[in-house]
Design an enzyme around this catalytic site. Sequence first.
Site, mmCIF file in Angstrom:
data_model
loop_
_atom_site.group_PDB
_atom_site.id
_atom_site.type_symbol
_atom_site.label_atom_id
_atom_site.label_comp_id
_atom_site.label_asym_id
_atom_site.label_seq_id
_atom_site.Cartn_x
_atom_site.Cartn_y
_atom_site.Cartn_z
ATOM 1 N N HIS A 66 9.075 -3.537 3.564
ATOM 2 C CA HIS A 66 8.739 -3.698 2.091
ATOM 3 C C HIS A 66 9.939 -4.113 1.023
ATOM 4 O O HIS A 66 9.751 -5.044 0.402
ATOM 5 C CB HIS A 66 7.988 -2.530 1.503
ATOM 6 C CG HIS A 66 6.696 -2.085 2.043
ATOM 7 N ND1 HIS A 66 6.813 -0.887 2.872
ATOM 8 C CD2 HIS A 66 5.646 -2.586 2.200
ATOM 9 C CE1 HIS A 66 5.412 -0.840 3.562
ATOM 10 N NE2 HIS A 66 4.907 -1.808 3.049
ATOM 11 N N LEU A 92 6.552 3.043 1.647
ATOM 12 C CA LEU A 92 7.846 2.189 1.732
ATOM 13 C C LEU A 92 8.637 2.284 2.677
ATOM 14 O O LEU A 92 9.026 3.342 2.730
ATOM 15 C CB LEU A 92 8.095 1.552 0.340
ATOM 16 C CG LEU A 92 7.068 1.186 -0.796
ATOM 17 C CD1 LEU A 92 7.923 0.696 -2.137
ATOM 18 C CD2 LEU A 92 6.046 0.272 -0.393
ATOM 19 N N HIS A 93 8.708 1.049 3.576
ATOM 20 C CA HIS A 93 10.098 1.244 4.791
ATOM 21 C C HIS A 93 10.677 -0.181 4.332
ATOM 22 O O HIS A 93 10.340 -1.027 3.401
ATOM 23 C CB HIS A 93 9.344 1.267 5.806
ATOM 24 C CG HIS A 93 8.522 0.315 6.158
ATOM 25 N ND1 HIS A 93 8.384 -1.295 6.047
ATOM 26 C CD2 HIS A 93 6.941 0.509 6.266
ATOM 27 C CE1 HIS A 93 7.384 -1.816 6.447
ATOM 28 N NE2 HIS A 93 6.465 -0.885 6.455
ATOM 29 N N SER A 134 6.308 -0.236 10.473
ATOM 30 C CA SER A 134 5.136 -0.187 9.988
ATOM 31 C C SER A 134 4.791 1.122 9.299
ATOM 32 O O SER A 134 5.147 2.144 9.794
ATOM 33 C CB SER A 134 3.996 -0.203 11.129
ATOM 34 O OG SER A 134 2.587 0.033 10.609
ATOM 35 N N SER A 135 4.009 1.071 8.216
ATOM 36 C CA SER A 135 3.926 2.554 7.604
ATOM 37 C C SER A 135 3.131 3.312 8.651
ATOM 38 O O SER A 135 2.895 4.625 8.622
ATOM 39 C CB SER A 135 2.995 2.290 6.312
ATOM 40 O OG SER A 135 3.719 1.624 5.389
ATOM 41 N N MET A 181 0.835 -1.135 -0.114
ATOM 42 C CA MET A 181 0.102 0.193 -0.054
ATOM 43 C C MET A 181 0.807 1.382 0.043
ATOM 44 O O MET A 181 0.450 2.308 0.271
ATOM 45 C CB MET A 181 -1.037 -0.086 1.427
ATOM 46 C CG MET A 181 -1.849 -1.315 1.269
ATOM 47 S SD MET A 181 -3.610 -0.829 1.980
ATOM 48 C CE MET A 181 -2.938 -0.549 3.599
ATOM 49 N N GLY A 238 4.396 -10.122 4.190
ATOM 50 C CA GLY A 238 5.116 -9.780 5.427
ATOM 51 C C GLY A 238 4.613 -10.537 6.604
ATOM 52 O O GLY A 238 3.473 -10.568 6.883
ATOM 53 N N VAL A 252 10.677 -6.687 9.722
ATOM 54 C CA VAL A 252 11.919 -6.238 9.948
ATOM 55 C C VAL A 252 11.726 -5.082 10.918
ATOM 56 O O VAL A 252 10.664 -4.345 11.193
ATOM 57 C CB VAL A 252 12.308 -5.304 8.533
ATOM 58 C CG1 VAL A 252 13.487 -4.441 9.015
ATOM 59 C CG2 VAL A 252 12.460 -6.350 7.478
ATOM 60 N N ASP A 286 2.006 -8.907 9.201
ATOM 61 C CA ASP A 286 0.695 -8.961 9.188
ATOM 62 C C ASP A 286 0.191 -10.684 9.314
ATOM 63 O O ASP A 286 -0.039 -11.027 8.059
ATOM 64 C CB ASP A 286 0.146 -8.152 7.977
ATOM 65 C CG ASP A 286 0.460 -6.765 8.126
ATOM 66 O OD1 ASP A 286 -0.211 -6.345 9.100
ATOM 67 O OD2 ASP A 286 0.717 -6.172 7.282
#
Length: 273
Positions: free
Chosen positions: A34, A30-31, A183-184, A27, A145, A174, A148
């Site tokens: 991702h 990105l971090h 998390s975003s 979604m 991931g 991560v 989730d």
Amino acid sequence: MRVAHSRAELAETIARLPGALALAPTMGALHDGHLALIAAARRSADSVLVTVFVNPLQFGPTEDLAAYPRSLDADLAACARAGADAVWAPAVADVYPDGEPTVRVDPGPLGSELEGSSRPGHFSGALTVVARLCNLIRPALAVFGEKDYQQLVLIRRMAADLELGVAVAGVPTVREPDGLALSSRNVYLSADDRVRARSLARALRAGRAAAPGGAAAVLAAAAAELAGLDVDYLELRDPELGPPPRRGPARLLVAARVGRARLIDNTEVTLAP
Ligand code: PAF
């Protein structure tokens, strides 16, 4: 790296990607979590396609659809650095040209437990878009991931139950140096919240350390670290998210509200040898 927006551009892009295709649905915002998905996809397939799409179907009416962080330019740069071959960043009308689908994937009973009990409709919306992406893109592999975890279990089950013809791979969470899962939604945390948010990872570590003592010891040790937080659930389940086993591999899952954010995390634990 090719960037597609419309469906026509997507079709053209896919036609030019050689060999077995891996899909990394995201979604955006990105971090490094991702980027680990993209790296895992890279290792297992010839071509990697990332989708960046904030899927309205999986947000409840009082959830953060409008506020959800969006950063497409930075996301495209991150995908290119991580070695993605292509990105599909569609508008809502590209994914749902006939409007929101009325026929959706039913996640079954697990869809209304854990996350599903406070987010009705969430998993139906997430599974529906993942099924749609798989049908449009036809990847050999799709990566998700472990952060989730319930979503990952349900997507695996959907791929099997509906014969989607896609292999599903989970990628380890991560974490920040202090343990907080990336998390975003961490951008919602104030400085104070950020300190309190450490308790989730601490609780999981304490639970894992108590595992030789069995399920009750795990839950007690984890709960002690969560004192003072607004905990939504702390549960021990088997790896498929059924009732916890007496011994062997299990999953410890937690959700809590910290300030404006609702955070989730989980870990594998091995109960009593
Ligand atoms: O995990 C996510 O980011 C989303 O739920 C997914 C799998 C991309 C579907 O919108």
